[in-house]
Design an enzyme around this catalytic site. Structure first.
Site, PDB file in Angstrom:
ATOM      1  N   LYS A 174      75.469  30.448  70.636  1.00  0.00           N
ATOM      2  CA  LYS A 174      74.947  28.957  71.132  1.00  0.00           C
ATOM      3  C   LYS A 174      73.389  29.344  71.308  1.00  0.00           C
ATOM      4  O   LYS A 174      72.791  28.140  71.349  1.00  0.00           O
ATOM      5  CB  LYS A 174      75.488  28.826  72.782  1.00  0.00           C
ATOM      6  CG  LYS A 174      77.085  28.509  72.460  1.00  0.00           C
ATOM      7  CD  LYS A 174      77.494  28.070  73.798  1.00  0.00           C
ATOM      8  CE  LYS A 174      79.261  28.096  73.750  1.00  0.00           C
ATOM      9  NZ  LYS A 174      79.813  27.634  74.824  1.00  0.00           N
TER      10      LYS A 174
ATOM     11  N   ASN B 155      75.932  24.012  71.390  1.00  0.00           N
ATOM     12  CA  ASN B 155      77.439  24.471  70.908  1.00  0.00           C
ATOM     13  C   ASN B 155      77.794  23.556  69.844  1.00  0.00           C
ATOM     14  O   ASN B 155      78.922  23.682  69.125  1.00  0.00           O
ATOM     15  CB  ASN B 155      78.445  24.384  71.914  1.00  0.00           C
ATOM     16  CG  ASN B 155      78.584  22.946  72.245  1.00  0.00           C
ATOM     17  OD1 ASN B 155      77.731  21.924  72.283  1.00  0.00           O
ATOM     18  ND2 ASN B 155      79.824  22.676  72.888  1.00  0.00           N
TER      19      ASN B 155
ATOM     20  N   SER C 274      89.970  25.066  68.751  1.00  0.00           N
ATOM     21  CA  SER C 274      89.084  23.933  68.211  1.00  0.00           C
ATOM     22  C   SER C 274      89.764  23.373  66.939  1.00  0.00           C
ATOM     23  O   SER C 274      89.697  22.156  66.771  1.00  0.00           O
ATOM     24  CB  SER C 274      87.727  24.427  68.166  1.00  0.00           C
ATOM     25  OG  SER C 274      87.041  24.631  69.432  1.00  0.00           O
TER      26      SER C 274
ATOM     27  N   THR D  98      80.460  28.819  69.180  1.00  0.00           N
ATOM     28  CA  THR D  98      80.969  29.562  70.779  1.00  0.00           C
ATOM     29  C   THR D  98      80.358  31.032  70.612  1.00  0.00           C
ATOM     30  O   THR D  98      79.331  31.295  70.031  1.00  0.00           O
ATOM     31  CB  THR D  98      82.570  29.760  70.626  1.00  0.00           C
ATOM     32  OG1 THR D  98      82.865  30.031  71.762  1.00  0.00           O
ATOM     33  CG2 THR D  98      83.002  30.476  69.451  1.00  0.00           C
TER      34      THR D  98
ATOM     35  N   ASP E  34      78.964  21.017  76.320  1.00  0.00           N
ATOM     36  CA  ASP E  34      79.512  21.667  77.144  1.00  0.00           C
ATOM     37  C   ASP E  34      79.236  21.282  78.532  1.00  0.00           C
ATOM     38  O   ASP E  34      80.315  21.201  79.446  1.00  0.00           O
ATOM     39  CB  ASP E  34      79.160  23.354  77.349  1.00  0.00           C
ATOM     40  CG  ASP E  34      79.653  23.977  76.324  1.00  0.00           C
ATOM     41  OD1 ASP E  34      80.736  23.594  75.510  1.00  0.00           O
ATOM     42  OD2 ASP E  34      79.178  25.183  75.845  1.00  0.00           O
TER      43      ASP E  34
END
Length: 309
Positions: free
Chosen positions: A71, A92, A23, A67, A112
């Protein structure tokens, strides 16, 4: 919409483990392309330390990516959430915003679902009537909603302990499809149109991958080149992917043809996160968004279809 003149902003991805996360590379590429002087880091955070970490963020922080295993743990901390987060019971993305009185509030989002849909569409799978999902956690809930977006009628969810995934049946009803919960020991006789693994990358390392990728329907899907999206990407290939590819190899298939790594999903869900952090709205496009997406894909070595360059 925030611009460079609004000054630096802090962001981070949180999880445990988190050292492998790509990320930071994705977000750095996006903000560089947008000309924003923002920093994006990673932090090892557990459910027990999440509240303290969130509350300790300075005023110039804009948001957080979440992550596993955060969540669901983050939901009690948010003052509002979008419809997808409410449906799936998982967020998320956290946006640091202000309420009418100027006090900080936390808004929760789930990117997501759309990340899965966009990654699959880019890879050439834009519809699926039947979907097989491995795993029953927060990402599996997103996979069920994504299946509905792809036009699925039925989703079969295979898990170790079926009783712990029964909440997905109600989620399926809410989005207009039937969810069947089965054990990994149960036979999958019908060939699915799409397979999504939401299992950790380490799943099956003890030889259990052969017990996961089994059944006539699953073997037929692998041999027919049906797409497998494995949301894990480190280590890669996962044990599940190795077994899946071996099944397809009997028909001359290779992983590059019918396997998509979680990096593709990560890119597309991250693009929606960038929208949220920059504009406050996941549906509002970024300036020159195709260039931003291209920079993010290049940062992790993927082409437009989500496959390695």
């Amino acid at each position: 919409m925030l611009t460079a003149s609004d000054g630096p902003r802090g962001l981070a991805v949180l999880g445990s483990p988190i050292a492998h996360s790509q990320s930071p590379a994705l977000h750095a590429a996006a903000y560089r392309e947008l000309g924003l002087p923002w920093s994006y880091d990673r932090a090892e955070v557990t459910p027990a330390t999440l509240g303290d970490y969130v509350q300790s963020r300075p005023d110039d922080w804009r948001g957080l990516s979440l992550t596993m295993p955060l969540k669901q743990s983050v939901l009690p901390l948010v003052s509002s959430m979008d419809e997808i987060a409410r449906l799936t019971g998982a967020a998320n993305t956290i946006l640091f915003d202000t309420d009418a009185s100027g006090r900080r509030e936390l808004r929760g989002f789930n990117t997501d679902v759309i990340g899965i849909v966009r990654a699959l569409t880019a890879a050439g799978t834009s519809n699926a009537r039947s979907v097989l999902v491995w795993g029953g956690g927060a990402t599996a809930a997103s996979a069920v909603v994504a299946a509905a977006e792809l036009g699925a009628d039925v989703v079969t969810v295979q898990v170790r302990e079926p009783a712990r995934a029964e909440q997905l049946i109600g989620l399926g009803h809410a989005v207009g499809l039937r969810v069947e919960i089965r054990s990994f020991q149960d036979e999958v006789s019908e060939r699915p149109d799409l397979v999504i693994s939401t299992l950790p990358g380490s799943a099956g390392a003890d030889g259990g991958a052969n017990r996961i990728v089994r059944g006539k329907g699953t073997a037929r899907a692998a041999a027919d080149g049906i797409l497998l999206l494995d949301v894990a990407y480190d280590p890669w290939p996962t044990e599940v992917v190795k077994v899946w590819d071996a099944r397809g190899g009997a028909m001359g298939r290779t992983a590059s043809h019918n396997v998509l790594s979680g990096l593709a999903m990560l890119v597309h869900q991250a693009l929606l996160q960038v929208r949220i952090f920059v504009t406050g709205d996941p549906e509002r496009e970024l300036p020159d968004e195709p260039a931003v997406l291209g920079a993010m894909l290049a940062a992790v070595g993927l082409d437009a279809s989500g496959r390695p360059v």
